[in-house]
Design a protein around this motif. Structure first.
Motif, short mmCIF file in Angstrom:
data_model
loop_
_atom_site.label_atom_id
_atom_site.label_comp_id
_atom_site.label_asym_id
_atom_site.label_seq_id
_atom_site.Cartn_x
_atom_site.Cartn_y
_atom_site.Cartn_z
N LEU A 154 0.86 -1.17 0.00
CA LEU A 154 0.00 0.00 0.00
C LEU A 154 0.90 1.22 0.00
CD1 LEU A 154 -2.54 -1.06 2.75
CD2 LEU A 154 -2.90 -1.08 0.29
N THR A 163 1.24 5.66 -0.15
CA THR A 163 0.70 7.01 -0.11
C THR A 163 1.84 7.97 -0.40
OG1 THR A 163 1.12 7.27 2.26
CG2 THR A 163 -1.05 6.42 1.61
N VAL A 187 -4.83 6.23 -1.53
CA VAL A 187 -3.82 5.19 -1.44
C VAL A 187 -3.81 4.40 -2.75
CG1 VAL A 187 -5.37 3.50 -0.38
CG2 VAL A 187 -2.93 3.31 0.03
N PHE A 220 -2.30 0.70 -4.54
CA PHE A 220 -1.90 -0.62 -4.07
C PHE A 220 -1.34 -1.44 -5.22
CE2 PHE A 220 -4.92 -3.55 -5.91
CZ PHE A 220 -5.96 -2.72 -6.28
#
Length: 110
Positions: free
Chosen positions: A2, A4, A68, A70
């Protein structure tokens, strides 16, 4: 994985996008990359308490862009996942990421 990015991060340039495209293609050809994408910011929050179901906007209703991204990868070890994540961050620059194992009915979480 994940991922950010820090606030204020600029838009990716063409060179970075080309390098990331090559990295994604390499992982896909190797059979490591199973899926990739992003999560939209709004979403819907659903909670249950004492038989009462509550539905509200969120959990990130104020966000303007994806919160986010992924990549779902299948590796032989945690170390291999960390190495792929290192290569990812060398391409994209600053940000934060998490590597978390996905458990299924055939996988032991230990």
């Amino acid at each position: 994985m994940l991922t950010t990015w820090d606030d204020g991060a600029g838009q990716p340039d063409e060179a970075m996008m080309a390098e990331m495209g090559a990295f994604i293609e390499e992982m896909a050809k190797a059979g490591v990359l199973l899926a990739t994408g992003g999560l939209e910011p709004g979403g819907v929050h659903i909670s249950s308490s004492g038989g009462q179901i509550t539905v509200t906007d969120g959990p990130f209703a104020e966000a303007k862009e994806a919160i986010v991204g992924f990549a779902l990868i299948e590796t032989r070890s945690r170390e291999e996942a960390v190495e792929l994540s290192r290569r990812f961050w060398k391409i994209v620059g600053d940000g934060h990421g998490y590597i978390q194992q996905v458990f299924g009915p055939d996988l032991d979480p230990r």
